[in-house]
Design an enzyme around this catalytic site. Structure first.
Site, PDB file in Angstrom:
ATOM      1  N   LYS A  11       0.820  -1.214   0.000  1.00 22.60           N
ATOM      2  CA  LYS A  11       0.000   0.000   0.000  1.00 22.60           C
ATOM      3  C   LYS A  11       0.861   1.274   0.000  1.00 22.60           C
ATOM      4  O   LYS A  11       2.069   1.218   0.267  1.00 22.60           O
ATOM      5  CB  LYS A  11      -0.937  -0.043   1.220  1.00 22.60           C
ATOM      6  CG  LYS A  11      -1.978  -1.169   1.159  1.00 22.60           C
ATOM      7  CD  LYS A  11      -2.940  -1.102   2.337  1.00 22.60           C
ATOM      8  CE  LYS A  11      -3.999  -2.191   2.255  1.00 22.60           C
ATOM      9  NZ  LYS A  11      -4.975  -2.092   3.372  1.00 22.60           N
ATOM     10  N   TYR A  51     -12.408  -2.155  -3.734  1.00 21.45           N
ATOM     11  CA  TYR A  51     -12.950  -2.213  -2.373  1.00 21.45           C
ATOM     12  C   TYR A  51     -14.483  -2.106  -2.345  1.00 21.45           C
ATOM     13  O   TYR A  51     -15.056  -1.735  -1.317  1.00 21.45           O
ATOM     14  CB  TYR A  51     -12.326  -1.114  -1.509  1.00 21.45           C
ATOM     15  CG  TYR A  51     -10.947  -1.482  -0.982  1.00 21.45           C
ATOM     16  CD1 TYR A  51     -10.776  -2.575  -0.131  1.00 21.45           C
ATOM     17  CD2 TYR A  51      -9.826  -0.730  -1.301  1.00 21.45           C
ATOM     18  CE1 TYR A  51      -9.527  -2.917   0.361  1.00 21.45           C
ATOM     19  CE2 TYR A  51      -8.564  -1.065  -0.805  1.00 21.45           C
ATOM     20  CZ  TYR A  51      -8.424  -2.161   0.028  1.00 21.45           C
ATOM     21  OH  TYR A  51      -7.195  -2.496   0.527  1.00 21.45           O
ATOM     22  N   ASN A 114      -2.069   0.377   6.649  1.00 23.54           N
ATOM     23  CA  ASN A 114      -1.527  -0.830   7.275  1.00 23.54           C
ATOM     24  C   ASN A 114      -0.661  -1.660   6.313  1.00 23.54           C
ATOM     25  O   ASN A 114      -0.536  -2.868   6.441  1.00 23.54           O
ATOM     26  CB  ASN A 114      -2.649  -1.668   7.914  1.00 23.54           C
ATOM     27  CG  ASN A 114      -3.696  -2.082   6.922  1.00 23.54           C
ATOM     28  OD1 ASN A 114      -3.588  -1.813   5.738  1.00 23.54           O
ATOM     29  ND2 ASN A 114      -4.727  -2.757   7.404  1.00 23.54           N
ATOM     30  N   HIS A 117      -2.201  -5.404   1.632  1.00 23.79           N
ATOM     31  CA  HIS A 117      -3.491  -6.078   1.457  1.00 23.79           C
ATOM     32  C   HIS A 117      -3.216  -7.529   1.097  1.00 23.79           C
ATOM     33  O   HIS A 117      -2.260  -7.815   0.375  1.00 23.79           O
ATOM     34  CB  HIS A 117      -4.291  -5.437   0.307  1.00 23.79           C
ATOM     35  CG  HIS A 117      -5.449  -6.291  -0.129  1.00 23.79           C
ATOM     36  ND1 HIS A 117      -6.673  -6.233   0.494  1.00 23.79           N
ATOM     37  CD2 HIS A 117      -5.546  -7.269  -1.080  1.00 23.79           C
ATOM     38  CE1 HIS A 117      -7.475  -7.136  -0.067  1.00 23.79           C
ATOM     39  NE2 HIS A 117      -6.814  -7.775  -1.024  1.00 23.79           N
ATOM     40  N   GLU A 128      -9.867 -11.131  -7.054  1.00 22.31           N
ATOM     41  CA  GLU A 128      -8.907 -10.024  -6.945  1.00 22.31           C
ATOM     42  C   GLU A 128      -7.743 -10.172  -7.933  1.00 22.31           C
ATOM     43  O   GLU A 128      -7.258  -9.173  -8.473  1.00 22.31           O
ATOM     44  CB  GLU A 128      -8.393  -9.934  -5.507  1.00 22.31           C
ATOM     45  CG  GLU A 128      -9.479  -9.502  -4.535  1.00 22.31           C
ATOM     46  CD  GLU A 128      -8.987  -9.326  -3.111  1.00 22.31           C
ATOM     47  OE1 GLU A 128      -9.713  -8.694  -2.315  1.00 22.31           O
ATOM     48  OE2 GLU A 128      -7.879  -9.816  -2.773  1.00 22.31           O
TER      49      GLU A 128
HETATM   50  P1  GDP Z   1      -8.026  -6.667   5.865  1.00 19.49           P
HETATM   51  O1  GDP Z   1      -8.647  -7.854   5.134  1.00 19.49           O
HETATM   52  O2  GDP Z   1      -7.190  -7.086   7.042  1.00 19.49           O
HETATM   53  O3  GDP Z   1      -7.260  -5.756   4.919  1.00 19.49           O
HETATM   54  O4  GDP Z   1      -9.221  -5.815   6.502  1.00 19.49           O
HETATM   55  P2  GDP Z   1     -10.674  -5.377   5.958  1.00 19.49           P
HETATM   56  O5  GDP Z   1     -11.047  -6.158   4.727  1.00 19.49           O
HETATM   57  O6  GDP Z   1     -11.601  -5.405   7.120  1.00 19.49           O
HETATM   58  O7  GDP Z   1     -10.480  -3.846   5.566  1.00 19.49           O
HETATM   59  C1  GDP Z   1      -9.904  -3.452   4.353  1.00 19.49           C
HETATM   60  C2  GDP Z   1      -8.970  -2.291   4.616  1.00 19.49           C
HETATM   61  O8  GDP Z   1      -9.752  -1.171   5.069  1.00 19.49           O
HETATM   62  C3  GDP Z   1      -7.950  -2.506   5.737  1.00 19.49           C
HETATM   63  O9  GDP Z   1      -6.800  -3.203   5.333  1.00 19.49           O
HETATM   64  C4  GDP Z   1      -7.621  -1.086   6.125  1.00 19.49           C
HETATM   65  O10 GDP Z   1      -6.735  -0.457   5.179  1.00 19.49           O
HETATM   66  C5  GDP Z   1      -9.002  -0.413   6.020  1.00 19.49           C
HETATM   67  N1  GDP Z   1      -9.736  -0.440   7.304  1.00 19.49           N
HETATM   68  C6  GDP Z   1     -10.244  -1.517   7.962  1.00 19.49           C
HETATM   69  N2  GDP Z   1     -10.862  -1.166   9.099  1.00 19.49           N
HETATM   70  C7  GDP Z   1     -10.756   0.182   9.170  1.00 19.49           C
HETATM   71  C8  GDP Z   1     -11.211   1.171  10.110  1.00 19.49           C
HETATM   72  O11 GDP Z   1     -11.842   0.843  11.131  1.00 19.49           O
HETATM   73  N3  GDP Z   1     -10.910   2.468   9.842  1.00 19.49           N
HETATM   74  C9  GDP Z   1     -10.207   2.846   8.721  1.00 19.49           C
HETATM   75  N4  GDP Z   1      -9.946   4.163   8.538  1.00 19.49           N
HETATM   76  N5  GDP Z   1      -9.773   1.962   7.814  1.00 19.49           N
HETATM   77  C10 GDP Z   1     -10.029   0.648   8.030  1.00 19.49           C
END
Ligand code: GDP
Length: 136
Positions: A11, A51, A114, A117, A128
């Site tokens: 990222k 997304y 973070n 992905h 994907e």
């Molecule tokens: P992942 O599968 O671990 O990447 O997590 P998710 O699919 O739940 O979320 C996708 C991405 O959205 C995450 O990797 C973060 O970059 C972002 N994200 C997830 N939860 C949050 C949140 O609570 N706040 C914000 N600002 N971004 C989030």
């Protein structure tokens, strides 16, 4: 164990800090092979499309803005149990909850920025990978 492929994205927070080589070394050290890789600047349309499953979430707009804030590296990782193995190497979404030695624990700036992905299932991985590498 089944040989699988998974979609990985390094990222913008990580490319900005030039962490691509360090992150790739985490993958290869655990037996994942990088079978395709390309640097990209995502358009808003691409980030929103990728997304799409999160479009109702409160952080969707912020996540899209972050993902287009700088270059990313999209890649296909291959190996035994690649989907779950990559999730283990990445660590939990929230770096404050990620296990020691994981990419997110060591490099992530926040729950949003973070660093990486990784697909969350083999079904998601197929979708994907096709999104970014339709030729594969
Ligand atoms: P992942 O599968 O671990 O990447 O997590 P998710 O699919 O739940 O979320 C996708 C991405 O959205 C995450 O990797 C973060 O970059 C972002 N994200 C997830 N939860 C949050 C949140 O609570 N706040 C914000 N600002 N971004 C989030």
């Amino acid at each position: 164990m089944a040989k699988e492929r998974t979609l990985s994205i390094i990222k913008p927070d990580a490319t900005r800090r030039k962490l691509t080589d360090k992150i790739n070394a985490r993958f290869t050290a655990r037996g994942l092979k990088i079978v395709a890789q390309k640097p990209m600047q995502l358009s808003r349309t691409q980030a929103e499309g990728f997304y799409d499953v999160h479009k109702e979430r409160p952080f969707f707009g912020s996540l899209v803005a972050f993902m287009i804030s700088g270059p990313v590296v999209v890649q296909v990782l291959e190996g035994d149990n690649a989907v779950a193995l990559n999730r283990e190497i990445m660590g939990a979404t929230d770096p404050s909850k990620a296990a020691p030695g994981t990419i997110r624990k060591d490099f992530a700036e926040s729950i949003e920025a973070n660093s990486v992905h990784g697909s969350d299932s083999t079904e998601t991985a197929k979708r994907e990978i096709a999104f970014f590498f339709p030729e594969l």
